[in-house]
Design a protein around this motif. Structure first.
Motif, mmCIF file in Angstrom:
data_model
loop_
_atom_site.group_PDB
_atom_site.id
_atom_site.type_symbol
_atom_site.label_atom_id
_atom_site.label_comp_id
_atom_site.label_asym_id
_atom_site.label_seq_id
_atom_site.Cartn_x
_atom_site.Cartn_y
_atom_site.Cartn_z
ATOM 1 N N SER A 1 45.367 46.308 22.321
ATOM 2 C CA SER A 1 46.660 46.091 21.674
ATOM 3 C C SER A 1 47.817 46.435 22.611
ATOM 4 C CB SER A 1 46.764 46.903 20.385
ATOM 5 O OG SER A 1 46.801 48.280 20.677
ATOM 6 N N LYS A 2 47.577 47.282 23.604
ATOM 7 C CA LYS A 2 48.623 47.599 24.576
ATOM 8 C C LYS A 2 49.001 46.377 25.399
ATOM 9 C CE LYS A 2 46.904 52.224 25.548
ATOM 10 N NZ LYS A 2 46.340 53.045 26.626
ATOM 11 N N TYR A 3 48.019 45.536 25.679
ATOM 12 C CA TYR A 3 48.219 44.411 26.577
ATOM 13 C C TYR A 3 48.328 43.087 25.853
ATOM 14 C CZ TYR A 3 46.755 48.019 29.720
ATOM 15 O OH TYR A 3 46.666 49.196 30.396
ATOM 16 N N ALA A 4 48.165 43.087 24.557
ATOM 17 C CA ALA A 4 48.153 41.835 23.800
ATOM 18 C C ALA A 4 49.140 41.896 22.646
ATOM 19 C CB ALA A 4 46.745 41.572 23.282
ATOM 20 N N GLU A 5 50.348 42.285 22.942
ATOM 21 C CA GLU A 5 51.352 42.394 21.893
ATOM 22 C C GLU A 5 51.657 41.035 21.289
ATOM 23 O OE1 GLU A 5 52.637 45.201 20.677
ATOM 24 O OE2 GLU A 5 51.338 46.287 22.038
ATOM 25 N N GLY A 6 51.505 40.908 19.974
ATOM 26 C CA GLY A 6 51.886 39.705 19.255
ATOM 27 C C GLY A 6 51.027 38.492 19.542
ATOM 28 N N GLU A 7 49.805 38.661 20.022
ATOM 29 C CA GLU A 7 48.949 37.506 20.297
ATOM 30 C C GLU A 7 48.426 36.912 19.018
ATOM 31 O OE1 GLU A 7 45.678 38.192 22.808
ATOM 32 O OE2 GLU A 7 46.896 38.570 24.555
ATOM 33 N N ARG B 1 40.915 38.695 28.629
ATOM 34 C CA ARG B 1 42.198 38.595 29.326
ATOM 35 C C ARG B 1 42.919 39.931 29.427
ATOM 36 N NH1 ARG B 1 44.181 34.745 25.093
ATOM 37 N NH2 ARG B 1 44.076 36.093 23.312
ATOM 38 N N HIS B 2 42.618 40.864 28.536
ATOM 39 C CA HIS B 2 43.271 42.167 28.615
ATOM 40 C C HIS B 2 42.882 42.915 29.889
ATOM 41 C CE1 HIS B 2 39.356 43.335 27.054
ATOM 42 N NE2 HIS B 2 39.635 44.552 27.439
ATOM 43 N N VAL B 3 41.694 42.609 30.436
ATOM 44 C CA VAL B 3 41.251 43.265 31.677
ATOM 45 C C VAL B 3 42.179 42.880 32.822
ATOM 46 C CG1 VAL B 3 39.376 43.401 33.354
ATOM 47 C CG2 VAL B 3 38.858 43.360 30.920
ATOM 48 N N ASN B 4 42.439 41.582 32.975
ATOM 49 C CA ASN B 4 43.312 41.135 34.057
ATOM 50 C C ASN B 4 44.759 41.540 33.824
ATOM 51 O OD1 ASN B 4 41.390 40.052 35.750
ATOM 52 N ND2 ASN B 4 41.401 38.088 34.704
ATOM 53 N N GLU B 5 45.194 41.575 32.582
ATOM 54 C CA GLU B 5 46.549 42.030 32.295
ATOM 55 C C GLU B 5 46.709 43.493 32.703
ATOM 56 O OE1 GLU B 5 50.406 42.179 31.363
ATOM 57 O OE2 GLU B 5 49.178 40.366 31.429
ATOM 58 N N ARG B 6 45.715 44.272 32.402
ATOM 59 C CA ARG B 6 45.745 45.689 32.777
ATOM 60 C C ARG B 6 45.758 45.838 34.296
ATOM 61 N NH1 ARG B 6 40.945 49.932 31.419
ATOM 62 N NH2 ARG B 6 41.916 51.743 32.336
ATOM 63 N N ARG B 7 44.968 45.020 34.994
ATOM 64 C CA ARG B 7 44.941 45.067 36.458
ATOM 65 C C ARG B 7 46.293 44.646 37.037
ATOM 66 N NH1 ARG B 7 40.111 45.450 39.079
ATOM 67 N NH2 ARG B 7 40.830 44.143 40.799
ATOM 68 N N ARG B 8 46.909 43.616 36.459
ATOM 69 C CA ARG B 8 48.223 43.174 36.935
ATOM 70 C C ARG B 8 49.260 44.270 36.776
ATOM 71 N NH1 ARG B 8 48.093 38.733 33.517
ATOM 72 N NH2 ARG B 8 46.338 37.609 34.302
ATOM 73 N N ARG B 9 49.239 44.954 35.656
ATOM 74 C CA ARG B 9 50.213 46.031 35.435
ATOM 75 C C ARG B 9 50.023 47.185 36.411
ATOM 76 N NH1 ARG B 9 51.133 46.692 28.942
ATOM 77 N NH2 ARG B 9 51.870 44.575 28.593
ATOM 78 N N ARG B 10 48.828 47.336 36.921
ATOM 79 C CA ARG B 10 48.559 48.375 37.918
ATOM 80 C C ARG B 10 48.822 47.896 39.343
ATOM 81 N NH1 ARG B 10 42.743 50.808 36.086
ATOM 82 N NH2 ARG B 10 43.463 52.039 34.328
ATOM 83 N N GLY B 11 49.188 46.605 39.485
ATOM 84 C CA GLY B 11 49.446 46.062 40.805
ATOM 85 C C GLY B 11 48.204 45.551 41.518
ATOM 86 N N LEU B 12 47.108 45.325 40.781
ATOM 87 C CA LEU B 12 45.863 44.828 41.373
ATOM 88 C C LEU B 12 45.728 43.332 41.141
ATOM 89 C CD1 LEU B 12 43.517 47.659 40.051
ATOM 90 C CD2 LEU B 12 44.478 47.451 42.348
ATOM 91 N N ASN B 13 44.908 42.691 41.940
ATOM 92 C CA ASN B 13 44.635 41.255 41.778
ATOM 93 C C ASN B 13 43.727 41.036 40.582
ATOM 94 O OD1 ASN B 13 46.127 40.553 44.028
ATOM 95 N ND2 ASN B 13 44.384 40.790 45.401
ATOM 96 N N ASP B 14 43.802 39.822 40.027
ATOM 97 C CA ASP B 14 42.933 39.461 38.913
ATOM 98 C C ASP B 14 41.472 39.469 39.335
ATOM 99 O OD1 ASP B 14 45.152 39.132 37.401
ATOM 100 O OD2 ASP B 14 44.968 36.976 37.159
ATOM 101 N N ARG B 15 40.609 39.768 38.403
ATOM 102 C CA ARG B 15 39.173 39.762 38.625
ATOM 103 C C ARG B 15 38.589 38.602 37.849
ATOM 104 N NH1 ARG B 15 35.775 44.525 36.009
ATOM 105 N NH2 ARG B 15 35.717 43.083 34.281
ATOM 106 N N SER B 16 37.629 37.924 38.446
ATOM 107 C CA SER B 16 36.999 36.823 37.701
ATOM 108 C C SER B 16 36.194 37.406 36.552
ATOM 109 C CB SER B 16 36.102 36.003 38.616
ATOM 110 O OG SER B 16 35.049 36.804 39.100
#
Length: 137
Positions: free
Chosen positions: A77-83, A120-135
């Motif tokens: 829910s932290k990364y998926a507001e209003g989905e 998708r929350h995994v990659n959103e979390r990584r983006r917020r930390r400044g990391l590249n997306d993971r497949s």
């Protein structure tokens, strides 16, 4: 987690402990052999899953598994507001139920889209930390 069930006998091909094993992870249920069941039967199962959920026949989750699902829900829910279309429930973690005919290739693309939506929350979390997306795998 992708759980594969046979569309001819969905209840019989569902292992009762999958909910415990996958607690805290999003889960996509794929019903295969869609071509062997009638359209009316498929629609009745689809309605039943929408109303009752795909984890209806699993054993109920205990304290630890339920806590992992609650933590997953809070984290997502932290990364998926209003989905829209967030189909995760607190008890089972089921994202979607898909009907697939792999022989003819019907519905196979929806599996990859469902996996992407579930993770998708995994990659959103990584983006917020400044990391590249993971497949997603």
């Amino acid at each position: 987690v992708i759980e594969v069930r046979d569309a001819r006998a969905p209840k019989a091909t569902a292992h009762p402990s999958v909910g415990k094993w996958t607690a805290g992870r999003p889960r996509v249920v794929v019903m295969t052999r869609m071509d062997t069941v009638t359209a009316a039967c498929r629609e009745s199962w689809r309605r039943a899953y929408e109303e009752l959920g795909a984890d209806r026949w699993e054993e109920k989750l205990g304290g630890d598994e339920k806590n992992r699902n609650v933590q997953m829900r809070k984290e997502r829910s932290k990364y998926a507001e209003g989905e829209e279309g967030d189909r995760t429930n607190l008890d089972g973690g089921i994202e979607e139920v898909l009907f697939v005919d792999a022989k003819r290739g019907q519905g196979t693309h929806s599996i990859s889209r469902a996996v992407y939506r579930a993770g998708r929350h995994v990659n959103e979390r990584r983006r917020r930390r400044g990391l590249n997306d993971r497949s997603l795998r």
